[in-house]
Design an enzyme around this catalytic site. Structure first.
Site, PDB file in Angstrom:
ATOM      1  N   GLU A 136       0.829  -1.218   0.000  1.00 54.47           N
ATOM      2  CA  GLU A 136       0.000   0.000   0.000  1.00 54.47           C
ATOM      3  C   GLU A 136       0.856   1.258   0.000  1.00 54.47           C
ATOM      4  O   GLU A 136       0.441   2.326   0.467  1.00 54.47           O
ATOM      5  CB  GLU A 136      -0.966  -0.032   1.191  1.00 54.47           C
ATOM      6  N   HIS A 163      -3.229   1.693   8.297  1.00 57.81           N
ATOM      7  CA  HIS A 163      -1.933   2.047   7.712  1.00 57.81           C
ATOM      8  C   HIS A 163      -1.064   2.633   8.820  1.00 57.81           C
ATOM      9  O   HIS A 163      -1.579   3.286   9.740  1.00 57.81           O
ATOM     10  CB  HIS A 163      -2.069   3.122   6.626  1.00 57.81           C
ATOM     11  N   CYS A 222      -2.524  11.301   4.081  1.00 59.11           N
ATOM     12  CA  CYS A 222      -2.971  10.302   3.088  1.00 59.11           C
ATOM     13  C   CYS A 222      -3.077  10.939   1.714  1.00 59.11           C
ATOM     14  O   CYS A 222      -3.017  10.257   0.695  1.00 59.11           O
ATOM     15  CB  CYS A 222      -4.363   9.774   3.425  1.00 59.11           C
TER      16      CYS A 222
HETATM   17  O1  SUG Z   1      -7.588   2.575   1.675  1.00 57.94           O
HETATM   18  N1  SUG Z   1     -10.393   4.649   2.117  1.00 57.94           N
HETATM   19  C1  SUG Z   1      -8.956   4.524   1.961  1.00 57.94           C
HETATM   20  C2  SUG Z   1      -8.264   5.555   2.808  1.00 57.94           C
HETATM   21  C3  SUG Z   1      -6.791   5.569   2.568  1.00 57.94           C
HETATM   22  C4  SUG Z   1      -6.058   6.414   3.547  1.00 57.94           C
HETATM   23  N2  SUG Z   1      -4.693   6.446   3.232  1.00 57.94           N
HETATM   24  C5  SUG Z   1      -3.680   6.479   4.127  1.00 57.94           C
HETATM   25  N3  SUG Z   1      -3.850   6.180   5.380  1.00 57.94           N
HETATM   26  N4  SUG Z   1      -2.506   6.739   3.695  1.00 57.94           N
HETATM   27  C6  SUG Z   1      -8.460   3.126   2.362  1.00 57.94           C
HETATM   28  O2  SUG Z   1      -8.924   2.610   3.374  1.00 57.94           O
HETATM   29  C7  SUG Z   1     -12.720   4.306   1.556  1.00 57.94           C
HETATM   30  C8  SUG Z   1     -13.576   4.187   0.320  1.00 57.94           C
HETATM   31  C9  SUG Z   1     -15.026   4.026   0.632  1.00 57.94           C
HETATM   32  O3  SUG Z   1     -15.392   3.349   1.574  1.00 57.94           O
HETATM   33  O4  SUG Z   1     -15.828   4.577  -0.148  1.00 57.94           O
HETATM   34  C10 SUG Z   1     -11.234   4.086   1.268  1.00 57.94           C
HETATM   35  O5  SUG Z   1     -10.890   3.436   0.303  1.00 57.94           O
END
Ligand code: SUG
Length: 429
Positions: free
Chosen positions: A170, A242, A364
């Site tokens: 990721e 993460h 993020c």
């Molecule tokens: O992968 N949320 C993302 C958020 C990513 C955050 N990134 C970092 N922490 N670097 C994930 O969980 C939610 C989409 C939804 O439910 O519609 C989502 O994909």
């Protein structure tokens, strides 16, 4: 040669929704099904970008992924938008949400970057993240690969590695670089959730980053000084999907929770020793205790997903406004800013509510790359932000993005066509 940090920022696309798709991510699950506001989401991202740009930081944007692309529609066997979408919705509305997710906005998950000064082969490397742990996110890899190929077409000094085929990765959300200055030799820390062979099912909430992916990237980047550390299981089970939800670093400063890693003390001692050996200067820490800020408050406020910008003793914390609303977190931040031993001198709070409700805070929404003057000058035209691009972007969002969106809107063929057309008018390269 001068080195600079360049932020590749993310911006919400016109199909930004709350779909509850992200495993282990409590915000995504909590807001599932709520009506979203794509226009506000994108303007909030742009507001953060504008602030950094006006503070003279170098900024670029990875454009929102067009989820109406032929490639994606073909993957889901959609030939006739109207009929096939209705059929998919009748069978499995969640699949429709996956197809049109705007998750490419969280660019910290786009890739992992190592500048040449950290690498034995004296060559910068970027590995595109495969995002295999979530069906809705795995499509981003091709988009990001194409984008970086275009952006770095005139920079042969940067090697672009395609996404790993099997080991879940990721990107930079699980990677930190420690260095005295951007130009110094860095120590790279990879944070993994689990070992694929033995630990996949050891969690209540799923771990996403595999140890095997971290090893493979560190090898292909030819890293000289590298650590692999496991995220604490307690943190993952508390919603830390993460590492950038529980620790963050900027140059020689490390802000972390005491429950961020397994065998944390041993890791911190080894990291400090290595940092001192290379730089003859200590690594600075702020270690947050559970009694000061609980894991639960850390996940709710996203304190550790703040962006730390600036250098030496002139750093600023760009924190989500949720941190100001939480009394414990707010008083911790005020204490941090006053502490003469902490390089953070200032704090700014930003509202990123639409992104935050999907589990995406300030950090993020950006991928940091350390590039030298030549690499920056050689970026493809239109990649490095300027006032004109920012203005064009703002007009595009204001003119075309919808103000409310739920999945049922996709069944209205006229609205669907409008959403699709928005990408055709994008001012981003
Ligand atoms: O992968 N949320 C993302 C958020 C990513 C955050 N990134 C970092 N922490 N670097 C994930 O969980 C939610 C989409 C939804 O439910 O519609 C989502 O994909």
């Amino acid at each position: 040669m001068n080195y600079h940090e360049l932020n590749f920022e993310g911006i919400a696309g016109p199909t930004h929704m709350f779909s509850g798709l992200a495993e282990g991510n409590l915000a995504s699950k909590t807001h599932a099904g709520k009506s979203s506001n794509p226009k506000q989401a994108a303007l909030q991202c742009l507001d953060k970008i504008k602030r950094l740009y006006r503070l003279s930081f170098k900024e670029a944007i990875i454009p929102p992924q067009n989820r109406f692309s032929e490639e994606i529609l073909h993957y889901y066997q959609i030939k006739d938008l109207k009929d096939d979408i209705q059929k998919i919705y009748d069978r499995d509305p969640q699949l429709l949400r996956k197809i049109f997710s705007s998750s490419s906005m969280w660019t910290a998950n786009a890739a992992t970057f190592s500048p040449a000064q950290d690498c034995n082969n004296a060559r910068s490397s970027i590995t595109i993240a495969n995002l295999l742990s979530n069906e809705h996110r795995k499509h981003e890899a091709k988009h990001n690969y194409k984008f970086f190929q275009k952006a770095f077409a005139n920079s042969p000094s940067i090697k672009i590695h395609p996404a790993l085929e099997i080991h879940p990765d990721e990107g930079a959300a699980n990677h930190n670089r420690f260095a005295l200055k951007h130009s110094s030799k860095g120590i790279e820390v990879f944070v993994y959730g689990y070992k694929e062979d033995s630990e996949k099912n050891n969690f209540i909430l799923p771990a996403r980053q595999s140890f095997q992916a971290c090893k493979s990237i560190a090898n292909s980047h030819s890293l000289e000084n590298v650590f692999f550390v496991q995220q604490s299981k307690e943190a993952i089970n508390s919603g830390v999907f993460h590492n950038d939800v529980i620790s963050t670093a900027n140059l020689d400063y490390f802000l972390l929770h005491e429950k961020a890693f397994e065998n944390q003390n041993e890791f911190l001692n080894q990291l400090s020793d290595k940092f001192f050996e290379i730089n003859k200067s200590p690594l600075k820490f702020s270690l947050v205790k559970e009694t000061e800020i609980s894991l639960e408050d850390a996940v709710k406020s996203y304190l550790f997903n703040s962006q730390i910008i600036g250098e030496a003793d002139q750093m600023t914390l760009i924190a989500p406004s949720e941190c100001k609303e939480n009394p414990k977190v707010y008083s911790f931040i005020l204490k941090l800013v006053k502490d003469p031993n902490c390089p953070i001198q200032d704090v700014e709070f930003l509202s990123l509510k639409e992104s935050m409700q999907n589990g995406g805070g300030p950090a993020c929404l950006r991928l940091r790359l350390v590039l030298n003057d030549d690499e920056i000058n050689n970026l493809a035209p239109g990649v490095l932000l300027n006032e004109e691009i920012i203005e064009g972007l703002e007009q595009w969002i204001n003119r075309y993005y919808p103000e409310t969106l739920i999945i049922e809107n996709f069944l209205d063929i006229e609205f669907l066509q409008q959403l699709k057309n928005i990408f055709a008018n994008s001012p981003l390269v």
